[in-house]
Enzyme design. Structure first.
Site, PDB file in Angstrom:
ATOM      1  N   GLY A 261      16.772  26.355  14.474  1.00 44.39           N
ATOM      2  CA  GLY A 261      16.333  25.710  15.698  1.00 44.39           C
ATOM      3  C   GLY A 261      14.898  25.264  15.602  1.00 44.39           C
TER       4      GLY A 261
ATOM      5  CD1 TRP B 244       9.160  20.267  20.179  1.00 47.77           C
ATOM      6  CD2 TRP B 244       9.246  21.984  21.596  1.00 47.77           C
ATOM      7  NE1 TRP B 244       8.889  19.773  21.426  1.00 47.77           N
ATOM      8  CE2 TRP B 244       8.925  20.815  22.323  1.00 47.77           C
ATOM      9  CE3 TRP B 244       9.356  23.192  22.293  1.00 47.77           C
ATOM     10  CZ2 TRP B 244       8.719  20.817  23.706  1.00 47.77           C
ATOM     11  CZ3 TRP B 244       9.146  23.211  23.671  1.00 47.77           C
ATOM     12  CH2 TRP B 244       8.837  22.026  24.353  1.00 47.77           C
TER      13      TRP B 244
ATOM     14  CD  GLU C 237      10.552  26.542  20.063  1.00 42.79           C
ATOM     15  OE1 GLU C 237       9.714  26.029  20.834  1.00 42.79           O
ATOM     16  OE2 GLU C 237      10.355  26.707  18.859  1.00 42.79           O
TER      17      GLU C 237
ATOM     18  CB  THR D 168       2.650  35.304  23.618  1.00 41.15           C
ATOM     19  OG1 THR D 168       2.641  35.958  22.336  1.00 41.15           O
ATOM     20  CG2 THR D 168       3.678  35.983  24.495  1.00 41.15           C
ATOM     21  CE1 TYR D 169       4.104  30.124  18.908  1.00 39.45           C
ATOM     22  CE2 TYR D 169       3.586  32.441  18.560  1.00 39.45           C
ATOM     23  CZ  TYR D 169       4.419  31.364  18.361  1.00 39.45           C
ATOM     24  OH  TYR D 169       5.581  31.503  17.633  1.00 39.45           O
TER      25      TYR D 169
ATOM     26  CD1 TRP E  80       3.306  28.085  13.647  1.00 40.34           C
ATOM     27  CD2 TRP E  80       5.417  28.718  13.267  1.00 40.34           C
ATOM     28  NE1 TRP E  80       3.927  27.031  13.057  1.00 40.34           N
ATOM     29  CE2 TRP E  80       5.232  27.384  12.801  1.00 40.34           C
ATOM     30  CE3 TRP E  80       6.657  29.311  13.101  1.00 40.34           C
ATOM     31  CZ2 TRP E  80       6.262  26.656  12.209  1.00 40.34           C
ATOM     32  CZ3 TRP E  80       7.678  28.592  12.531  1.00 40.34           C
ATOM     33  CH2 TRP E  80       7.474  27.275  12.084  1.00 40.34           C
TER      34      TRP E  80
END
Length: 612
Positions: A343, A345, A386, A453-454, A592
């Site tokens: 997957g 984005w 996402e 969490t970014y 990431w």
């Protein structure tokens, strides 16, 4: 929950004050009920033609109760029309209330309450809590003699030279499961209330067999789960102990970035990682498909480029590319596990079609991940959908249950011998992406979640205001409430996701604007700052010297240099975030992605050291 009713929620103390004026049909807990789960229900308001009421469930036992259910009858002409802090169902005049996702676990002596409103002049009778009389009469939870079902899906989720981490699928019970006993052979090694445990004090290079049994409040014990046998790592390169450290390896990094699997070794990162997520496989026509065949399994690696110093083979059928290098890396670092991520984005747009037939999707993924050419490389699958039932690169309308159904199908197909994980949204805004899908319901099928969490803020808002892309907490002036790590973790917990299935996300990069005069957050800009590969984004290894941090906000760093403004995490702010992860009882951290770190791996070192 109905917002218009929130002001009506009396506290337990207020309910007690009303006992002298409101009819209490269900007796309060008595001394004879000290070793039972009890429920006390009272009218908090009564205007003749209608009423409001509240029930308080109290765990009077010595063990934690995981889940509660209150049932009672109402006479003809009386009905309940609204409720809050519990899930309501009814059949005729019989009403059943089960706990919400966030208030179902009651430690010994703890209580939880729910409220309701209704019409008519009657009141409740035949009250039961977890199948027993609400007043606790009869001793224990209603003479319960039915044992829970055996736990299923017992699997190893990690190992070192001295520890084995286990997970399983929850048991069911007519009243409620209160805990699980983990056995090594015939020896009880641990007792837990959740569906995960780590057995410690083991010997290196030794085979151990584990089973799990469930218990209820009455002391009934389930049959043993199926056994799983795990061999601990050798004492040499057993890898890090403790919390999980998961890093993404981006397949396209082998091109312009010139970052290869060997770099994971030479940077010292391999010894600090517990898991690698290989990104990405594609999702097309409802199936898992290859993302980049050349990078994945066909690129030739010379001896100098190879992890073990041996060149790839050109023999027919020989595995090459990053897959073969990962195989060699795992041989050198036996503690490492690798998951294939699907997957991301852009390729998340394919999940909507996959959700129309979850079983067929899961079958396609299993066949690809377990392809005999590279089956030994991968230890499971990671799903990076996402924006289920929400908008991202495209808009998805597959419904709130689609994500849960997809993860259930993957768990069923991949079984207990593979890891099944998911990277998920961290949008905790009211009505945002976390609210759009059933992450709480799907949690039972995954080994862990990776909330991203970014990327909360960035130069896609070209004129600003400038804001840190990975704030740990909210702060005065934050552009969107709920766009911070702590809010995301709190919301997922409230939806029933255990802390032990959540990791904190860290970006090894920064996001920035240009045309900025204000050094602190909240300034205006004229557009995205220049980046090596893409405007508005740059690796940490570049920013640390090109635009050093000048301040911190909300637990992360920012930098103002010339007319550019960047936000990114430094080793110091990562240390603070790891303290938060430990305080919250999270499973660890992920990031990431690997190529953004320095050649010596200073960002991953900060994660590893911070988690302990």
């Amino acid at each position: 929950m109905f917002p218009q009713l929130s002001g009506r929620r009396a506290t337990v103390g207020a309910v007690a004050l009303l006992l002298s004026t409101a009819g209490v049909v269900v007796p309060m807990t008595s001394a004879t009920a000290a070793a039972a789960v009890t429920a006390s229900c009272t009218k908090t308001s009564d205007w003749g033609t209608g009423f409001e009421g509240r029930c308080t469930v109290t765990n009077g036992t010595a063990a934690t109760v995981n889940g509660w259910k209150v049932e009672f009858d109402l006479p003809a002409g009386t009905s309940i029309t609204s409720s809050w802090d519990a899930t309501r169902s009814s059949s005729g005049g019989h009403y059943t209330f089960t706990n919400a996702g966030w208030n179902g676990t009651l430690a010994a002596g703890a209580s939880a309450s729910f409220g309701f409103g209704g019409t008519g002049g009657g009141w409740i009778s035949n009250c039961l809590v977890n199948g027993a009389a609400c007043d606790g009469s009869g001793g224990g939870p209603g003479g319960d003699e039915q044992a829970p079902t055996a736990p299923t899906g017992l699997r190893s989720t990690g190992r070192t030279s001295t520890t084995v981490s286990l997970a399983w699928t929850a048991s069911t019970d007519n009243v409620g499961v209160t805990g699980y006993d983990v056995y090594r052979g015939s020896t009880k090694e641990a007792t837990v209330t959740g569906t995960e445990a780590t057995v410690t004090g083991l010997s290196p290079s030794t085979s151990y067999t584990f089973t799990v049994r469930a218990r209820d409040a009455a002391g009934n014990t389930s049959p043993a789960s199926g056994a799983v046998t795990v061999t601990t790592e050798s004492g040499g390169t057993g890898g890090p102990g403790g919390k999980k450290v998961i890093g993404y390896f981006a397949q396209w990094g082998v091109y312009q970035r010139n970052y290869h699997v060997k770099n994971i070794d030479t940077s010292g990162s391999a010894a600090k990682l517990t898991h690698i997520n290989y990104a990405f496989g594609n999702v097309q026509n409802g199936q898992c498909t290859i993302g980049d065949s050349y990078a994945d399994y066909d690129r030739f690696y010379s001896a100098a480029e190879s992890v073990d110093g041996v060149a790839d083979s050109w023999d027919a059928g020989a595995l090459r590319g990053s897959f073969n290098q990962l195989r060699k890396l795992k041989k050198k670092y036996p503690h490492l596990k690798v998951l294939w991520s699907f997957g991301g984005w852009t390729w998340s747009s394919g999940f909507g079609q996959a959700a129309q037939n979850p079983a067929a999707f899961a079958e396609s993924c299993y066949k690809l991940v377990e392809d005999p050419r590279w089956a030994d490389v991968f230890d499971g699958i990671d799903i990076d959908w996402e924006y289920p039932n929400a908008c991202g690169a495209t808009c998805d309308n597959s419904g709130p249950a689609a994500f849960r159904n997809l993860m259930a199908a993957l768990r069923q197909r991949f079984g207990s011998g593979n890891l099944v994980t998911a990277a998920i949204t961290a949008d905790a805004s009211s009505g945002g992406k976390i609210d759009a899908a059933d992450y709480g319901g799907a949690a039972q099928y995954v080994d862990w979640y990776l909330p991203m969490t970014y990327d909360f803020f960035g130069a896609w808002a070209a004129t600003g205001p400038t804001a840190p892309h990975s704030p740990l907490t909210s702060y005065p002036g934050i552009p969107t409430q709920g766009f911070d790590s702590a809010s995301a973790i709190a919301k997922l917990k409230a939806k029933g996701v255990p802390a032990s299935k959540l990791l904190l996300g860290i970006g090894f990069y920064g996001r920035g604007w240009t045309g900025v005069t204000q050094s602190t957050p909240g300034g205006s800009a004229t557009g995205p700052a220049p980046g090596t590969y893409e405007q508005g984004i740059e690796d940490y290894k570049v920013l640390k010297t090109r635009c050093p941090a000048t301040g911190t906000v909300a637990g992360t760093a920012y930098a103002h240099c010339g007319n550019q403004w960047w936000s990114y995490d430094t080793p110091a702010t990562i240390g603070g975030k790891m303290s938060y992860a430990n305080d919250q009882g999270l499973a660890g951290a992920f990031f990431w992605e690997l190529s953004g770190d320095t050649a010596g791996g200073e960002q991953i070192t900060a994660i590893r050291n911070g988690l302990g």
